[in-house]
Scaffold this motif. Structure first.
Motif, mmCIF file in Angstrom:
data_model
loop_
_atom_site.group_PDB
_atom_site.id
_atom_site.type_symbol
_atom_site.label_atom_id
_atom_site.label_comp_id
_atom_site.label_asym_id
_atom_site.label_seq_id
_atom_site.Cartn_x
_atom_site.Cartn_y
_atom_site.Cartn_z
ATOM 1 N N GLU A 118 0.824 -1.213 0.000
ATOM 2 C CA GLU A 118 0.000 0.000 0.000
ATOM 3 C C GLU A 118 0.858 1.262 0.000
ATOM 4 N N LYS A 119 1.941 1.230 0.760
ATOM 5 C CA LYS A 119 2.821 2.391 0.875
ATOM 6 C C LYS A 119 3.941 2.388 -0.175
ATOM 7 N N CYS A 120 3.943 1.390 -1.056
ATOM 8 C CA CYS A 120 4.949 1.259 -2.126
ATOM 9 C C CYS A 120 6.381 1.288 -1.573
ATOM 10 N N LEU A 121 6.581 0.607 -0.452
ATOM 11 C CA LEU A 121 7.887 0.656 0.211
ATOM 12 C C LEU A 121 8.981 -0.071 -0.558
ATOM 13 N N PHE A 122 8.625 -1.125 -1.291
ATOM 14 C CA PHE A 122 9.655 -1.784 -2.107
ATOM 15 C C PHE A 122 10.210 -0.794 -3.125
ATOM 16 N N ALA A 123 9.340 -0.023 -3.727
ATOM 17 C CA ALA A 123 9.768 0.957 -4.741
ATOM 18 C C ALA A 123 10.462 2.164 -4.119
ATOM 19 N N GLU A 124 10.108 2.487 -2.878
ATOM 20 C CA GLU A 124 10.691 3.657 -2.221
ATOM 21 C C GLU A 124 12.005 3.336 -1.511
ATOM 22 N N ILE A 125 12.035 2.250 -0.778
ATOM 23 C CA ILE A 125 13.166 1.958 0.099
ATOM 24 C C ILE A 125 14.218 1.056 -0.557
ATOM 25 N N CYS A 126 13.784 0.039 -1.255
ATOM 26 C CA CYS A 126 14.741 -0.938 -1.801
ATOM 27 C C CYS A 126 15.770 -0.320 -2.752
ATOM 28 N N PRO A 127 15.396 0.592 -3.643
ATOM 29 C CA PRO A 127 16.436 1.195 -4.487
ATOM 30 C C PRO A 127 17.518 1.922 -3.683
ATOM 31 N N LYS A 128 17.137 2.526 -2.580
ATOM 32 C CA LYS A 128 18.129 3.192 -1.718
ATOM 33 C C LYS A 128 19.074 2.165 -1.097
ATOM 34 N N MET A 129 18.524 1.013 -0.717
ATOM 35 C CA MET A 129 19.348 -0.042 -0.127
ATOM 36 C C MET A 129 20.284 -0.628 -1.187
ATOM 37 N N ILE A 130 19.778 -0.812 -2.390
ATOM 38 C CA ILE A 130 20.592 -1.343 -3.482
ATOM 39 C C ILE A 130 21.744 -0.392 -3.781
ATOM 40 N N LYS A 131 21.434 0.889 -3.899
ATOM 41 C CA LYS A 131 22.469 1.885 -4.206
ATOM 42 C C LYS A 131 23.546 1.888 -3.121
ATOM 43 N N SER A 132 23.134 1.900 -1.870
ATOM 44 C CA SER A 132 24.099 1.866 -0.766
ATOM 45 C C SER A 132 24.893 0.577 -0.756
ATOM 46 N N ALA A 133 24.210 -0.543 -0.974
ATOM 47 C CA ALA A 133 24.897 -1.842 -0.979
ATOM 48 C C ALA A 133 25.991 -1.867 -2.033
ATOM 49 N N VAL A 134 25.691 -1.361 -3.216
ATOM 50 C CA VAL A 134 26.665 -1.343 -4.305
ATOM 51 C C VAL A 134 27.816 -0.396 -3.988
ATOM 52 N N GLU A 135 27.507 0.795 -3.512
ATOM 53 C CA GLU A 135 28.562 1.772 -3.216
ATOM 54 C C GLU A 135 29.497 1.273 -2.119
ATOM 55 N N ILE A 136 28.925 0.684 -1.081
ATOM 56 C CA ILE A 136 29.749 0.137 0.006
ATOM 57 C C ILE A 136 30.569 -1.038 -0.509
ATOM 58 N N LEU A 137 29.974 -1.866 -1.332
ATOM 59 C CA LEU A 137 30.678 -2.996 -1.921
ATOM 60 C C LEU A 137 31.856 -2.519 -2.766
ATOM 61 N N GLU A 138 31.653 -1.502 -3.561
ATOM 62 C CA GLU A 138 32.753 -0.963 -4.367
ATOM 63 C C GLU A 138 33.884 -0.455 -3.475
ATOM 64 N N ASP A 139 33.539 0.199 -2.375
ATOM 65 C CA ASP A 139 34.560 0.679 -1.434
ATOM 66 C C ASP A 139 35.324 -0.490 -0.808
ATOM 67 N N VAL A 140 34.599 -1.516 -0.388
ATOM 68 C CA VAL A 140 35.249 -2.677 0.235
ATOM 69 C C VAL A 140 36.147 -3.392 -0.767
ATOM 70 N N LEU A 141 35.677 -3.578 -1.995
ATOM 71 C CA LEU A 141 36.507 -4.209 -3.025
ATOM 72 C C LEU A 141 37.767 -3.420 -3.265
ATOM 73 N N GLU A 142 37.663 -2.112 -3.236
ATOM 74 C CA GLU A 142 38.841 -1.249 -3.442
ATOM 75 C C GLU A 142 39.787 -1.335 -2.235
ATOM 76 N N ASP A 143 39.216 -1.345 -1.046
ATOM 77 C CA ASP A 143 40.041 -1.375 0.178
ATOM 78 C C ASP A 143 40.819 -2.671 0.347
ATOM 79 N N TYR A 144 40.315 -3.773 -0.202
ATOM 80 C CA TYR A 144 40.953 -5.082 -0.003
ATOM 81 C C TYR A 144 41.618 -5.607 -1.269
ATOM 82 N N GLN A 145 41.994 -4.746 -2.180
ATOM 83 C CA GLN A 145 42.627 -5.184 -3.425
ATOM 84 C C GLN A 145 43.831 -6.050 -3.180
#
Length: 145
Positions: A118-145
């Motif tokens: 009803e509140k469309c939370l998958f569309a509102e919240i999940c993209p923010k989580m995906i974006k953060s997950a990817v950005e943090i993942l890129e940082d971790v991959l870079e930090d542990y090269q």
């Protein structure tokens, strides 16, 4: 990678599928296979537990740093430490790694699942989580090269 993951999510794939598949080519993983592997982790493994975007990122970290030789306990410990670092960074950024905490509702409870829709939370919240997950993942991959 964020754009690719968000595009996948917008095309009816879940958070885990989106994150894992965005990185799949970097590790020689076929996109179809990545989508299949990530399927069951969406929605906190369908139990509102660990966020699918985080699960997808942890799968990527396994591809990069995973333990695969039975006697290599150093690699096992290293892989575990990187996973802990990743989840700690995500928690610091988003407050939790748990799907129901991030959504504010538990998708396994029918009344709460209805609120999510009803509140469309998958569309509102999940993209923010995906974006953060990817950005943090890129940082971790870079930090542990």
């Amino acid at each position: 990678k964020s754009e690719k993951a968000l595009e996948l999510f917008a095309n009816n794939f879940n958070c885990s599928q989106a994150v894992l598949t965005a990185f799949a080519p970097d590790f020689g993983l076929d996109e179809e296979l990545a989508l299949k592997l990530g399927t069951s982790f969406g929605g906190g493994a369908r139990n509102a537990e660990i966020c699918g975007a985080v699960s997808g990122a942890l799968l990527v970290l396994g591809l990069k740093y995973g333990h695969h030789i039975a006697t290599d306990n150093q690699q096992k410990s290293h892989s575990y430490a990187i996973a802990v670092d990743y989840t700690n960074r995500f928690k610091e950024a988003k407050g939790s790694i748990v799907c129901r905490d991030l959504l504010g509702y538990d998708l396994t409870i029918p009344e709460e699942a209805a609120c999510i829709k009803e509140k469309c939370l998958f569309a509102e919240i999940c993209p923010k989580m995906i974006k953060s997950a990817v950005e943090i993942l890129e940082d971790v991959l870079e930090d542990y090269q």
